[in-house]
Design a protein around this motif. Structure first.
Motif, PDB file in Angstrom:
ATOM      1  N   GLY A 131      -4.307   2.203   4.061  1.00 54.31           N
ATOM      2  CA  GLY A 131      -2.885   1.996   4.286  1.00 54.31           C
ATOM      3  C   GLY A 131      -2.578   0.679   4.974  1.00 54.31           C
ATOM      4  O   GLY A 131      -3.458  -0.003   5.510  1.00 54.31           O
ATOM      5  N   GLU A 132      -1.312   0.309   4.923  1.00 54.64           N
ATOM      6  CA  GLU A 132      -0.818  -0.919   5.564  1.00 54.64           C
ATOM      7  C   GLU A 132       0.580  -0.665   6.109  1.00 54.64           C
ATOM      8  O   GLU A 132       1.349   0.100   5.538  1.00 54.64           O
ATOM      9  CB  GLU A 132      -0.739  -2.066   4.562  1.00 54.64           C
ATOM     10  CG  GLU A 132      -2.059  -2.502   3.997  1.00 54.64           C
ATOM     11  CD  GLU A 132      -1.925  -3.598   2.956  1.00 54.64           C
ATOM     12  OE1 GLU A 132      -2.928  -4.274   2.723  1.00 54.64           O
ATOM     13  OE2 GLU A 132      -0.845  -3.784   2.375  1.00 54.64           O
ATOM     14  N   ASP A 133       0.916  -1.334   7.202  1.00 52.34           N
ATOM     15  CA  ASP A 133       2.274  -1.387   7.719  1.00 52.34           C
ATOM     16  C   ASP A 133       2.763  -2.819   7.562  1.00 52.34           C
ATOM     17  O   ASP A 133       1.961  -3.765   7.524  1.00 52.34           O
ATOM     18  CB  ASP A 133       2.330  -0.988   9.193  1.00 52.34           C
ATOM     19  CG  ASP A 133       2.120   0.496   9.415  1.00 52.34           C
ATOM     20  OD1 ASP A 133       2.398   1.287   8.485  1.00 52.34           O
ATOM     21  OD2 ASP A 133       1.682   0.874  10.519  1.00 52.34           O
TER      22      ASP A 133
ATOM     23  N   ARG B 206      -3.204  -3.763   8.493  1.00 53.37           N
ATOM     24  CA  ARG B 206      -4.023  -2.856   7.685  1.00 53.37           C
ATOM     25  C   ARG B 206      -4.681  -1.781   8.541  1.00 53.37           C
ATOM     26  O   ARG B 206      -4.939  -1.976   9.723  1.00 53.37           O
ATOM     27  CB  ARG B 206      -5.104  -3.651   6.964  1.00 53.37           C
ATOM     28  CG  ARG B 206      -4.543  -4.540   5.893  1.00 53.37           C
ATOM     29  CD  ARG B 206      -5.635  -5.288   5.129  1.00 53.37           C
ATOM     30  NE  ARG B 206      -5.068  -5.992   4.017  1.00 53.37           N
ATOM     31  CZ  ARG B 206      -4.510  -7.195   4.093  1.00 53.37           C
ATOM     32  NH1 ARG B 206      -4.482  -7.828   5.245  1.00 53.37           N
ATOM     33  NH2 ARG B 206      -4.000  -7.767   3.024  1.00 53.37           N
ATOM     34  N   TYR B 207      -4.972  -0.665   7.885  1.00 53.90           N
ATOM     35  CA  TYR B 207      -5.733   0.401   8.520  1.00 53.90           C
ATOM     36  C   TYR B 207      -7.099  -0.146   8.908  1.00 53.90           C
ATOM     37  O   TYR B 207      -7.763  -0.814   8.130  1.00 53.90           O
ATOM     38  CB  TYR B 207      -5.914   1.569   7.546  1.00 53.90           C
ATOM     39  CG  TYR B 207      -6.896   2.613   8.031  1.00 53.90           C
ATOM     40  CD1 TYR B 207      -6.484   3.636   8.865  1.00 53.90           C
ATOM     41  CD2 TYR B 207      -8.232   2.572   7.656  1.00 53.90           C
ATOM     42  CE1 TYR B 207      -7.373   4.603   9.310  1.00 53.90           C
ATOM     43  CE2 TYR B 207      -9.131   3.530   8.098  1.00 53.90           C
ATOM     44  CZ  TYR B 207      -8.701   4.539   8.931  1.00 53.90           C
ATOM     45  OH  TYR B 207      -9.586   5.480   9.372  1.00 53.90           O
TER      46      TYR B 207
ATOM     47  N   ALA C 138       0.834  -1.193   0.000  1.00 50.12           N
ATOM     48  CA  ALA C 138       0.000   0.000   0.000  1.00 50.12           C
ATOM     49  C   ALA C 138       0.874   1.251   0.000  1.00 50.12           C
ATOM     50  O   ALA C 138       1.986   1.248   0.529  1.00 50.12           O
ATOM     51  CB  ALA C 138      -0.913   0.005   1.225  1.00 50.12           C
ATOM     52  N   LYS C 139       0.345   2.325  -0.577  1.00 47.13           N
ATOM     53  CA  LYS C 139       1.101   3.574  -0.652  1.00 47.13           C
ATOM     54  C   LYS C 139       1.302   4.187   0.728  1.00 47.13           C
ATOM     55  O   LYS C 139       2.381   4.679   1.043  1.00 47.13           O
ATOM     56  CB  LYS C 139       0.374   4.569  -1.568  1.00 47.13           C
ATOM     57  CG  LYS C 139       1.093   5.871  -1.732  1.00 47.13           C
ATOM     58  CD  LYS C 139       0.365   6.787  -2.695  1.00 47.13           C
ATOM     59  CE  LYS C 139       1.102   8.099  -2.867  1.00 47.13           C
ATOM     60  NZ  LYS C 139       0.405   8.999  -3.787  1.00 47.13           N
ATOM     61  N   GLU C 140       0.287   4.193   1.556  1.00 45.17           N
ATOM     62  CA  GLU C 140       0.325   4.844   2.861  1.00 45.17           C
ATOM     63  C   GLU C 140       0.491   3.821   3.984  1.00 45.17           C
ATOM     64  O   GLU C 140       0.236   2.635   3.804  1.00 45.17           O
ATOM     65  CB  GLU C 140      -0.975   5.626   3.093  1.00 45.17           C
ATOM     66  CG  GLU C 140      -1.298   6.638   2.015  1.00 45.17           C
ATOM     67  CD  GLU C 140      -0.322   7.800   1.960  1.00 45.17           C
ATOM     68  OE1 GLU C 140       0.375   8.055   2.962  1.00 45.17           O
ATOM     69  OE2 GLU C 140      -0.256   8.460   0.910  1.00 45.17           O
TER      70      GLU C 140
ATOM     71  N   ARG D 107       7.673  -0.502  -0.982  1.00 45.87           N
ATOM     72  CA  ARG D 107       7.743  -0.322   0.473  1.00 45.87           C
ATOM     73  C   ARG D 107       8.924  -1.136   0.986  1.00 45.87           C
ATOM     74  O   ARG D 107       9.483  -1.968   0.275  1.00 45.87           O
ATOM     75  CB  ARG D 107       6.454  -0.823   1.146  1.00 45.87           C
ATOM     76  CG  ARG D 107       5.194  -0.056   0.773  1.00 45.87           C
ATOM     77  CD  ARG D 107       5.127   1.341   1.373  1.00 45.87           C
ATOM     78  NE  ARG D 107       5.170   1.361   2.823  1.00 45.87           N
ATOM     79  CZ  ARG D 107       4.113   1.313   3.623  1.00 45.87           C
ATOM     80  NH1 ARG D 107       2.900   1.260   3.104  1.00 45.87           N
ATOM     81  NH2 ARG D 107       4.256   1.335   4.924  1.00 45.87           N
ATOM     82  N   THR D 108       9.284  -0.936   2.218  1.00 44.23           N
ATOM     83  CA  THR D 108      10.358  -1.713   2.829  1.00 44.23           C
ATOM     84  C   THR D 108       9.932  -2.208   4.202  1.00 44.23           C
ATOM     85  O   THR D 108       9.035  -1.645   4.831  1.00 44.23           O
ATOM     86  CB  THR D 108      11.647  -0.877   2.989  1.00 44.23           C
ATOM     87  OG1 THR D 108      11.367   0.240   3.819  1.00 44.23           O
ATOM     88  CG2 THR D 108      12.189  -0.414   1.648  1.00 44.23           C
ATOM     89  N   ALA D 109      10.570  -3.268   4.633  1.00 41.93           N
ATOM     90  CA  ALA D 109      10.428  -3.783   5.992  1.00 41.93           C
ATOM     91  C   ALA D 109      11.833  -4.168   6.446  1.00 41.93           C
ATOM     92  O   ALA D 109      12.623  -4.700   5.657  1.00 41.93           O
ATOM     93  CB  ALA D 109       9.495  -4.987   6.035  1.00 41.93           C
TER      94      ALA D 109
END
Length: 83
Positions: free
Chosen positions: A15-17, A37-38, A6-8, A56-58
């Motif tokens: 959004g997602e982390d 997820r949001y 996700a972008k955000e 994205r990165t983790a």
């Protein structure tokens, strides 16, 4: 590690982390990525979120350096390129 997501971040609608965890052996490292997820009011994911991938990165910390160990994609168990 890089991934498409996700972008955000999860603090924004749609959004997602991403949280990474490594499972290590003497021969290989498997990286598991959990998606958070949001969740909006009412504990629901908003409808109408676009499924467009963004870089994205983790970050994951290994107990020891790779030293030639393979990095495996978890679902298929296939090696992934490293740099």
């Amino acid at each position: 590690m890089g991934l498409i997501g996700a972008k955000e971040g999860a603090d924004q609608p749609c959004g997602e982390d991403y949280v990474a965890e490594a499972v290590e052996s003497d021969n290989a490292v498997a990286v598991l990525v959990q998606v958070r997820r949001y969740i909006g009011p009412g504990n629901e994911v908003p409808p109408g979120c676009l499924l467009v991938g963004h870089p994205r990165t983790a970050t994951v910390t290994l107990a020891q350096p790779l030293n030639g160990r393979a990095v495996l994609e978890v679902q298929q168990g296939q090696p992934v390129p490293t740099r």
